[in-house]
Design an enzyme around this catalytic site. Structure first.
Site, PDB file in Angstrom:
ATOM      1  N   HIS A 169      37.746  34.798  48.142  1.00  0.00           N
ATOM      2  CA  HIS A 169      37.261  36.042  47.560  1.00  0.00           C
ATOM      3  C   HIS A 169      35.786  36.163  47.953  1.00  0.00           C
ATOM      4  O   HIS A 169      35.013  35.219  47.750  1.00  0.00           O
ATOM      5  CB  HIS A 169      37.349  35.998  46.036  1.00  0.00           C
ATOM      6  CG  HIS A 169      38.727  36.181  45.472  1.00  0.00           C
ATOM      7  ND1 HIS A 169      39.800  35.440  45.863  1.00  0.00           N
ATOM      8  CD2 HIS A 169      39.186  37.050  44.527  1.00  0.00           C
ATOM      9  CE1 HIS A 169      40.870  35.828  45.176  1.00  0.00           C
ATOM     10  NE2 HIS A 169      40.534  36.807  44.349  1.00  0.00           N
ATOM     11  N   GLU A 215      33.377  41.061  46.440  1.00  0.00           N
ATOM     12  CA  GLU A 215      33.943  41.850  45.330  1.00  0.00           C
ATOM     13  C   GLU A 215      32.764  42.289  44.466  1.00  0.00           C
ATOM     14  O   GLU A 215      32.467  43.476  44.376  1.00  0.00           O
ATOM     15  CB  GLU A 215      34.946  40.986  44.543  1.00  0.00           C
ATOM     16  CG  GLU A 215      35.626  41.722  43.387  1.00  0.00           C
ATOM     17  CD  GLU A 215      36.526  40.802  42.550  1.00  0.00           C
ATOM     18  OE1 GLU A 215      36.365  39.574  42.599  1.00  0.00           O
ATOM     19  OE2 GLU A 215      37.390  41.347  41.802  1.00  0.00           O
ATOM     20  N   ASP A 249      46.385  42.136  42.969  1.00  0.00           N
ATOM     21  CA  ASP A 249      45.440  41.204  42.351  1.00  0.00           C
ATOM     22  C   ASP A 249      46.001  40.604  41.047  1.00  0.00           C
ATOM     23  O   ASP A 249      46.519  39.484  41.069  1.00  0.00           O
ATOM     24  CB  ASP A 249      44.087  41.898  42.125  1.00  0.00           C
ATOM     25  CG  ASP A 249      42.906  40.938  42.061  1.00  0.00           C
ATOM     26  OD1 ASP A 249      43.088  39.738  42.296  1.00  0.00           O
ATOM     27  OD2 ASP A 249      41.779  41.400  41.797  1.00  0.00           O
ATOM     28  N   ASP A 250      45.872  41.345  39.946  1.00  0.00           N
ATOM     29  CA  ASP A 250      46.328  40.874  38.629  1.00  0.00           C
ATOM     30  C   ASP A 250      47.060  42.022  37.930  1.00  0.00           C
ATOM     31  O   ASP A 250      46.533  42.631  36.988  1.00  0.00           O
ATOM     32  CB  ASP A 250      45.123  40.438  37.793  1.00  0.00           C
ATOM     33  CG  ASP A 250      44.332  39.337  38.482  1.00  0.00           C
ATOM     34  OD1 ASP A 250      44.801  38.188  38.479  1.00  0.00           O
ATOM     35  OD2 ASP A 250      43.263  39.639  39.047  1.00  0.00           O
ATOM     36  N   HIS A 254      47.361  36.912  42.034  1.00  0.00           N
ATOM     37  CA  HIS A 254      47.203  35.701  41.224  1.00  0.00           C
ATOM     38  C   HIS A 254      48.397  35.631  40.290  1.00  0.00           C
ATOM     39  O   HIS A 254      48.588  36.538  39.470  1.00  0.00           O
ATOM     40  CB  HIS A 254      45.909  35.763  40.424  1.00  0.00           C
ATOM     41  CG  HIS A 254      44.689  35.962  41.279  1.00  0.00           C
ATOM     42  ND1 HIS A 254      43.913  34.913  41.718  1.00  0.00           N
ATOM     43  CD2 HIS A 254      44.138  37.095  41.813  1.00  0.00           C
ATOM     44  CE1 HIS A 254      42.928  35.379  42.468  1.00  0.00           C
ATOM     45  NE2 HIS A 254      43.038  36.706  42.545  1.00  0.00           N
ATOM     46  N   HIS A 304      47.478  39.371  48.123  1.00  0.00           N
ATOM     47  CA  HIS A 304      46.408  39.022  47.170  1.00  0.00           C
ATOM     48  C   HIS A 304      46.951  39.219  45.764  1.00  0.00           C
ATOM     49  O   HIS A 304      46.937  40.331  45.229  1.00  0.00           O
ATOM     50  CB  HIS A 304      45.176  39.891  47.438  1.00  0.00           C
ATOM     51  CG  HIS A 304      43.993  39.566  46.577  1.00  0.00           C
ATOM     52  ND1 HIS A 304      42.702  39.846  46.951  1.00  0.00           N
ATOM     53  CD2 HIS A 304      43.896  38.991  45.355  1.00  0.00           C
ATOM     54  CE1 HIS A 304      41.873  39.464  46.007  1.00  0.00           C
ATOM     55  NE2 HIS A 304      42.580  38.946  45.005  1.00  0.00           N
TER      56      HIS A 304
HETATM   57  N1  ADE Z   1      40.906  35.587  39.540  1.00  0.00           N
HETATM   58  C1  ADE Z   1      41.884  36.464  39.275  1.00  0.00           C
HETATM   59  N2  ADE Z   1      41.556  37.679  39.719  1.00  0.00           N
HETATM   60  C2  ADE Z   1      40.341  37.564  40.301  1.00  0.00           C
HETATM   61  C3  ADE Z   1      39.466  38.464  40.953  1.00  0.00           C
HETATM   62  N3  ADE Z   1      39.763  39.762  41.103  1.00  0.00           N
HETATM   63  N4  ADE Z   1      38.298  38.003  41.404  1.00  0.00           N
HETATM   64  C4  ADE Z   1      37.961  36.714  41.245  1.00  0.00           C
HETATM   65  N5  ADE Z   1      38.745  35.833  40.647  1.00  0.00           N
HETATM   66  C5  ADE Z   1      39.927  36.242  40.175  1.00  0.00           C
HETATM   67 ZN    ZN Z   2      41.822  38.139  43.302  1.00  0.00          ZN
END
Ligand code: ADE
Ligand code: ZN
Length: 340
Positions: free
Chosen positions: A198, A201, A279-280, A20, A18
């Site tokens: 997703h 969340e 994630d990011d 991006h 996971h």
């Molecule tokens: N795009 C990038 N990170 C995300 C996340 N945690 N939830 C939804 N969209 C995303």
């Molecule tokens: Zn994500």
């Protein structure tokens, strides 16, 4: 010699599921690419930009994340972004990664789909040949946009089917249920692609049900709020449905208030196939090892539990069955050698 938890985490072979790619855009590279494309960022310095990374929810993060991605223009930009991520995870013993990209973030600004995917693909090939990291690419649909826009993106993606393993669903969750994209995901599956979404969340457990039953996903991304519905938990366990959980993301986006109250142990105890992911990472303060380590410290994870999470990462991957088994064995061997 005794292996500390930090060393154990640093050395264990793992997969990331996971991630991006736009979320790996480090401020220094962002300024460099903005400069060469003669574009201005909203912030004057790296320090000012980093100071803006304070989020109260998903949307506050997404606004900053999309504006950062806006300086990516050329094939080489997407290559550089992806290559920087691969080098980073190579140093963290990630041997397999499955990454999302958000085509619409770029095509809506006039950057052709071809430039985006070609740069990412070329870096992934180099990652395989030079660093020995295997990978899969997931085209992610922005759920705050229309079904029509999603169909257009899928059509563009299908021209590169050989480079793509799955279709995903991300962006603003609340008010954009998975069912909005039922027909798009049906088409993706008919074309032979896997699908993920997703869900849970910020959105309710009903969105996780929809992802399972309407989109027919192979994995749930996040899935935290599944725990509010005992029947859903039972179903996720029964289906061995993996959850790609992102601890530091959850903390930064206030999905959890403290890591000490993070639900990953509860998920494991209930028999859910939970995995750890970043994630990011450029926005949330850590790549995959920092995520494992923060969890280990907050929840006092044992080496057995860390090993379970690493094994889950391969089990939940889109690797072929024999390759999964080979990697899981490698993790078991690592545990035997380092459980001291
Ligand atoms: N795009 C990038 N990170 C995300 C996340 N945690 N939830 C939804 N969209 C995303
Ligand atoms: Zn994500």
């Amino acid at each position: 010699m005794h292996t500390t938890i930090d060393q154990f985490i640093a050395g264990i072979p793992k997969a990331e599921l996971h991630l991006h790619i736009e979320g790996t855009f480090e401020p220094e590279l962002m300024f460099e690419i903005a400069h060469r494309n003669q574009l201005k960022l909203k912030y004057a310095t790296v320090q000012e930009l980093k100071a803006a990374y304070q989020f109260n929810n998903l949307q506050e993060f997404l606004d900053i994340y999309y504006s950062g991605a806006n300086v990516l223009m050329e094939e080489q930009d997407f290559y550089d972004l992806t290559w920087a991520y691969l080098q980073k995870i190579h140093s963290q013993k990630v041997v397999h990664t499955e990454i999302f990209f958000d085509p619409q973030t770029h095509t809506l600004r006039g950057v052709p789909f071809n430039k985006v995917i070609s740069g990412i693909h070329r870096a992934l090939k180099d990652g395989e040949n030079i660093l020995g990291i295997s990978s899969k690419l997931i085209v992610s649909i922005l759920r705050h946009l229309s079904e029509e826009a999603a169909f257009e993106t899928l059509e563009q993606a299908l021209k590169y089917k050989d480079w793509i393993s799955a279709v995903g669903l991300d962006s603003s969750e609340k008010g954009h249920p998975p069912s909005k994209f039922e027909r798009v995901f049906e088409k993706a599956r008919k074309e032979g692609l896997l699908v993920v979404a997703h869900a849970g969340e910020e959105g309710p457990p009903e969105y996780v049900w929809e992802a399972l039953d309407i989109l027919k996903v192979s994995r749930i991304d996040h899935g935290n709020r599944s725990l509010e519905d005992a029947q859903l938990v039972e179903e996720l366990v029964r289906r061995k449905m993996p959850l790609t959980v992102c601890p530091l993301s959850n903390l930064q986006l206030k999905v959890v208030q403290e890591l000490t109250s993070h639900p990953i142990l509860e998920m494991l105890e209930k028999g859910m196939v939970a995995t750890v992911n970043s994630d990011d990472p450029a926005y949330f303060g850590g790549y995959i090892n920092e995520n494992y380590l923060a969890l280990a410290q907050a929840l006092n994870l044992s080496k057995e539990q860390i090993t379970q999470l690493a094994k889950n990462s391969f089990q939940a991957s889109f690797l072929e069955e024999d390759e999964k088994l080979r990697m899981i064995e490698r993790v078991d061997d690592y545990f035997q050698e380092n459980n001291i």
